[in-house]
Design a protein around this motif. Structure first.
Motif, PDB file in Angstrom:
ATOM      1  N   ALA A 224       0.839  -1.194   0.000  1.00 40.56           N
ATOM      2  CA  ALA A 224       0.000   0.000   0.000  1.00 40.56           C
ATOM      3  C   ALA A 224       0.876   1.246   0.000  1.00 40.56           C
ATOM      4  CB  ALA A 224      -0.910   0.000   1.222  1.00 40.56           C
ATOM      5  N   SER A 225       0.424   2.302  -0.681  1.00 42.75           N
ATOM      6  CA  SER A 225       1.204   3.537  -0.761  1.00 42.75           C
ATOM      7  C   SER A 225       0.270   4.705  -1.034  1.00 42.75           C
ATOM      8  CB  SER A 225       2.269   3.437  -1.857  1.00 42.75           C
ATOM      9  OG  SER A 225       1.651   3.326  -3.125  1.00 42.75           O
ATOM     10  N   LEU A 226       0.839   5.903  -1.076  1.00 45.12           N
ATOM     11  CA  LEU A 226       0.059   7.106  -1.369  1.00 45.12           C
ATOM     12  C   LEU A 226       0.347   7.670  -2.754  1.00 45.12           C
ATOM     13  CD1 LEU A 226       0.301   8.946   2.081  1.00 45.12           C
ATOM     14  CD2 LEU A 226      -1.388   7.276   1.291  1.00 45.12           C
ATOM     15  N   LEU A 227       1.553   7.420  -3.280  1.00 48.35           N
ATOM     16  CA  LEU A 227       1.873   7.846  -4.648  1.00 48.35           C
ATOM     17  C   LEU A 227       2.875   6.861  -5.236  1.00 48.35           C
ATOM     18  CD1 LEU A 227       2.456  11.371  -6.042  1.00 48.35           C
ATOM     19  CD2 LEU A 227       4.129   9.599  -6.557  1.00 48.35           C
ATOM     20  N   GLU A 228       2.615   6.455  -6.475  1.00 49.06           N
ATOM     21  CA  GLU A 228       3.513   5.540  -7.197  1.00 49.06           C
ATOM     22  C   GLU A 228       3.865   6.176  -8.539  1.00 49.06           C
ATOM     23  OE1 GLU A 228       4.174   1.864  -6.651  1.00 49.06           O
ATOM     24  OE2 GLU A 228       3.666   2.215  -4.554  1.00 49.06           O
ATOM     25  N   TRP A 229       5.166   6.298  -8.782  1.00 43.51           N
ATOM     26  CA  TRP A 229       5.610   6.783 -10.088  1.00 43.51           C
ATOM     27  C   TRP A 229       6.168   5.585 -10.841  1.00 43.51           C
ATOM     28  CZ3 TRP A 229       5.724  12.344 -10.771  1.00 43.51           C
ATOM     29  CH2 TRP A 229       5.974  12.733 -12.097  1.00 43.51           C
ATOM     30  N   GLY A 230       5.434   5.119 -11.851  1.00 43.08           N
ATOM     31  CA  GLY A 230       5.786   3.891 -12.535  1.00 43.08           C
ATOM     32  C   GLY A 230       5.167   2.697 -11.832  1.00 43.08           C
ATOM     33  N   SER A 231       5.736   1.522 -12.092  1.00 43.42           N
ATOM     34  CA  SER A 231       5.194   0.285 -11.539  1.00 43.42           C
ATOM     35  C   SER A 231       6.331  -0.610 -11.078  1.00 43.42           C
ATOM     36  CB  SER A 231       4.356  -0.452 -12.589  1.00 43.42           C
ATOM     37  OG  SER A 231       4.028  -1.755 -12.141  1.00 43.42           O
ATOM     38  N   PRO A 232       6.143  -1.344  -9.964  1.00 43.07           N
ATOM     39  CA  PRO A 232       7.198  -2.268  -9.532  1.00 43.07           C
ATOM     40  C   PRO A 232       7.435  -3.395 -10.520  1.00 43.07           C
ATOM     41  CG  PRO A 232       5.190  -2.605  -8.256  1.00 43.07           C
ATOM     42  CD  PRO A 232       4.985  -1.352  -9.050  1.00 43.07           C
ATOM     43  N   ASN A 233       6.503  -3.599 -11.439  1.00 48.58           N
ATOM     44  CA  ASN A 233       6.642  -4.663 -12.436  1.00 48.58           C
ATOM     45  C   ASN A 233       7.306  -4.188 -13.730  1.00 48.58           C
ATOM     46  OD1 ASN A 233       5.292  -6.354 -10.652  1.00 48.58           O
ATOM     47  ND2 ASN A 233       3.283  -5.890 -11.544  1.00 48.58           N
ATOM     48  N   ALA A 234       7.693  -2.897 -13.783  1.00 50.15           N
ATOM     49  CA  ALA A 234       8.230  -2.361 -15.045  1.00 50.15           C
ATOM     50  C   ALA A 234       9.486  -1.535 -14.839  1.00 50.15           C
ATOM     51  CB  ALA A 234       7.154  -1.509 -15.731  1.00 50.15           C
ATOM     52  N   ILE A 235      10.216  -1.781 -13.748  1.00 47.36           N
ATOM     53  CA  ILE A 235      11.347  -0.922 -13.402  1.00 47.36           C
ATOM     54  C   ILE A 235      12.431  -0.962 -14.476  1.00 47.36           C
ATOM     55  CG2 ILE A 235      13.200  -0.555 -11.730  1.00 47.36           C
ATOM     56  CD1 ILE A 235      11.279  -1.624  -9.581  1.00 47.36           C
ATOM     57  N   THR A 236      12.810  -2.157 -14.914  1.00 48.42           N
ATOM     58  CA  THR A 236      13.952  -2.264 -15.836  1.00 48.42           C
ATOM     59  C   THR A 236      13.670  -1.648 -17.200  1.00 48.42           C
ATOM     60  OG1 THR A 236      13.217  -4.483 -16.476  1.00 48.42           O
ATOM     61  CG2 THR A 236      14.838  -4.330 -14.704  1.00 48.42           C
ATOM     62  N   ASN A 335      13.393   3.265  -6.607  1.00 52.32           N
ATOM     63  CA  ASN A 335      13.881   2.132  -7.386  1.00 52.32           C
ATOM     64  C   ASN A 335      14.459   2.542  -8.732  1.00 52.32           C
ATOM     65  OD1 ASN A 335      13.097   0.162  -5.446  1.00 52.32           O
ATOM     66  ND2 ASN A 335      10.982   0.316  -6.169  1.00 52.32           N
ATOM     67  N   GLY A 336      14.069   3.716  -9.228  1.00 51.74           N
ATOM     68  CA  GLY A 336      14.535   4.174 -10.533  1.00 51.74           C
ATOM     69  C   GLY A 336      15.939   4.749 -10.473  1.00 51.74           C
ATOM     70  N   ASP A 337      16.582   4.813 -11.624  1.00 57.22           N
ATOM     71  CA  ASP A 337      17.905   5.423 -11.744  1.00 57.22           C
ATOM     72  C   ASP A 337      17.772   6.913 -12.067  1.00 57.22           C
ATOM     73  OD1 ASP A 337      19.024   2.896 -11.395  1.00 57.22           O
ATOM     74  OD2 ASP A 337      19.193   2.516 -13.564  1.00 57.22           O
ATOM     75  N   ASP A 338      18.837   7.649 -11.781  1.00 58.72           N
ATOM     76  CA  ASP A 338      18.929   9.068 -12.151  1.00 58.72           C
ATOM     77  C   ASP A 338      17.763   9.873 -11.578  1.00 58.72           C
ATOM     78  OD1 ASP A 338      21.325   8.908 -13.972  1.00 58.72           O
ATOM     79  OD2 ASP A 338      19.989   7.495 -14.982  1.00 58.72           O
ATOM     80  N   VAL A 339      17.473   9.649 -10.306  1.00 59.65           N
ATOM     81  CA  VAL A 339      16.451  10.412  -9.585  1.00 59.65           C
ATOM     82  C   VAL A 339      17.153  11.464  -8.740  1.00 59.65           C
ATOM     83  CG1 VAL A 339      14.644  10.307  -7.818  1.00 59.65           C
ATOM     84  CG2 VAL A 339      14.790   8.522  -9.578  1.00 59.65           C
ATOM     85  N   THR A 340      16.736  12.720  -8.892  1.00 56.83           N
ATOM     86  CA  THR A 340      17.334  13.850  -8.178  1.00 56.83           C
ATOM     87  C   THR A 340      16.273  14.520  -7.323  1.00 56.83           C
ATOM     88  OG1 THR A 340      18.969  14.272  -9.925  1.00 56.83           O
ATOM     89  CG2 THR A 340      18.441  16.105  -8.453  1.00 56.83           C
ATOM     90  N   ILE A 341      16.604  14.793  -6.052  1.00 61.11           N
ATOM     91  CA  ILE A 341      15.662  15.472  -5.163  1.00 61.11           C
ATOM     92  C   ILE A 341      16.379  16.621  -4.473  1.00 61.11           C
ATOM     93  CG2 ILE A 341      14.097  15.275  -3.205  1.00 61.11           C
ATOM     94  CD1 ILE A 341      13.741  12.344  -3.831  1.00 61.11           C
ATOM     95  N   HIS A 342      15.819  17.811  -4.614  1.00 60.41           N
ATOM     96  CA  HIS A 342      16.290  18.997  -3.898  1.00 60.41           C
ATOM     97  C   HIS A 342      15.287  19.304  -2.788  1.00 60.41           C
ATOM     98  CE1 HIS A 342      18.241  20.191  -7.959  1.00 60.41           C
ATOM     99  NE2 HIS A 342      19.104  19.531  -7.214  1.00 60.41           N
TER     100      HIS A 342
END
Length: 492
Positions: A224-236, A335-342
């Motif tokens: 369970a979560s509050l926001l999902e960007w993408g899917s755990p089944n499609a990471i690669t 889980n994704g690559d090249d994620v930047t957070i300021h």
């Protein structure tokens, strides 16, 4: 900003793309400057410092890897009354430095393709959730941008963003309340570049376990979560677009707080599975206090000297969250690559607060309070941390990482606040005789520190078992990449 900017007693602060035309002063423990300028002068921004001299640390990223500003609304046109949604485009290199106040790079969209959402007025929460979901999802399916007027929007099922470059912009902290089956409020579908989610409050609901096997439940791996960007089944396969990243701006999440029901819960607040996503100002909060029910007294003793109570006398106006209330394991999983957070804050969750699995992650400013209400058996003994980079990660760059403790109810010992893998070829050995610790450096964390705010327990080290214990009233404990330790005396 003209004149003097005084950060005063701010414990941590990030300034992004600010032109300081006068001196920036003050601040207690950690200041961060990302893409900032000094009006052509030198000295307005303080010099970079690791804080090992007993003063605050100053972290400076002069040239951020990317800058993407938040969508906004203007009024103009030939009649002076037309509304436009302006979506700033990403910039890089020298164009990512300093403020952008002209909007010359904006994608300007008229409101013919914008849906202005208004929350249902139905008093029945089930009916309101169905109406909100149907109205908002219809607009998203049509490819429209979504502007949410201020209000609270309970949802029946997840809102799915399917079109590249689509915008969901909340005004006045528009609040999306998660479906009661554990589905997220929002899911950005895999391989959908350029999406912008901004100005939204995400709120956990009381989950109905009888709905866990519903066909409408959007939890493909059961989390369970509050926001999902993408899917755990499609990471690669969801590599994103480095020239058109997805962006989260001014996103706030809460598990408890406004809702006096302490059985609200989720497993994780935000998960980012897609690559090439940018975050700007995220605060993910498991409540440490919630509203009182009608007629309910605050949960501390009438006699504050009563030694049988573990709860301090804090306020007459709210309930202090205790063990097994407002359950949430983790604030952020990347889980994704090249994620930047300021600008990232994650507070009070019951397991690792942040977990990073992707490569080439970048964080500038991290603030984290460990949970107040956990026991040692539930937290410290299991090795949970404030910031975890998983062992398989080879490249990570987190700067100005602060983790605090305030174990209010139980004596909890945490071995280390921050944990990340050690890259063997970069190990630096130090001799105990030279006054430093045997240590290692992977270059993954810069200017980390811990603080003991109050109450019981302790954090024994800063990063990977290196660095001293923070002690109450003595300010942050710090460690550099060579293992050198300082305890800040909090002189600002």
């Amino acid at each position: 900003v003209d004149g003097t900017t005084d950060f005063a007693g701010q414990q941590q602060w990030i300034s992004r793309n600010v032109d300081f035309r006068g001196p920036a002063e003050g601040g207690s423990w950690s200041l961060v400057f990302v893409g900032c300028t000094e009006d052509g002068k030198k000295g307005n921004i303080p010099e970079a410092s690791d804080g090992l001299d007993g003063k605050k640390s100053v972290t400076i990223d002069e040239t951020p890897s990317v800058r993407v500003e938040k969508p906004y609304i203007t009024v103009g046109g030939e009649d002076g009354k037309s509304f436009y949604l302006r979506v700033p485009k990403p910039t890089w290199g020298k164009d990512a430095i300093g403020p952008d106040l002209e909007g010359e790079n904006d994608d300007v969209r008229d409101f013919q393709r914008v849906k202005v959402g208004i929350p249902s007025e139905e008093q029945d929460n089930v009916v309101a959730a169905a109406q909100n979901t149907a109205s908002l999802q219809k607009a998203l399916d049509e490819g429209k941008d979504l502007v949410l007027s201020p209000g609270i929007y309970p949802l029946q099922t997840s809102l799915k963003v399917k079109h590249p470059n689509q915008v969901v912009l909340g005004l006045g902290l528009a609040t999306l309340v998660a479906p009661t089956d554990g589905s997220p409020c929002l899911r950005v579908m895999p391989n959908t570049p350029g999406v912008r989610i901004a100005g939204i409050m995400l709120e956990a609901s009381k989950q109905d376990v009888q709905q866990y096997f519903s066909d409408h439940r959007d939890c493909p791996d059961g989390i369970a979560s509050l926001l999902e960007w993408g899917s755990p089944n499609a990471i690669t396969n969801d590599v994103g677009d480095p020239t058109n990243p997805g962006v989260l701006t001014d996103i706030f999440a809460r598990v408890g707080g406004a809702n006096p029901d302490r059985t609200v819960s989720t497993d994780v607040m935000v998960r980012i599975h897609s690559s090439n996503v940018v975050g700007d100002n995220l605060w993910l909060w498991r409540a440490d206090h919630v509203q009182l029910r009608e007629g309910e007294p605050a949960n501390y003793p009438a006699n504050p000297e009563d030694p049988s109570s573990k709860l301090p006398r804090v306020s007459d106006h709210y309930h202090q969250v205790t063990k097994d209330e407002c359950k949430c394991a983790t604030g952020l999983i990347v889980n994704g690559d090249d994620v930047t957070i300021h600008g990232l804050a994650v507070e009070h969750t019951e397991e690792h607060l942040t977990i990073w699995n992707g490569e080439r992650g970048k964080v500038r400013f991290y603030q984290s309070e460990l949970p107040y209400d956990v026991s040692h058996a539930a937290f410290g003994a299991k090795g949970y941390t404030g910031y975890l980079v998983e062992d398989h990660v080879k490249d990570h760059d987190a700067q100005a990482v602060g983790v605090y403790s305030n174990f209010r109810d139980y004596v909890v010992t945490v071995d280390t606040a921050i944990r990340h893998p050690i890259i063997e070829e970069e190990i630096i050995e130090k001799n105990e005789s030279d006054g430093t610790l045997n240590s290692s450096s992977s270059g993954m964390v810069t200017n980390p520190f811990t603080v003991h705010l109050d109450n019981f327990g302790r954090i024994m080290s800063v990063v990977n078992g290196k660095g001293g214990e923070a002690k109450e009233k003595e300010g942050p404990a710090r460690v550099d990449e060579g293992g050198n330790v300082s305890e800040d005396k909090n002189d600002g």
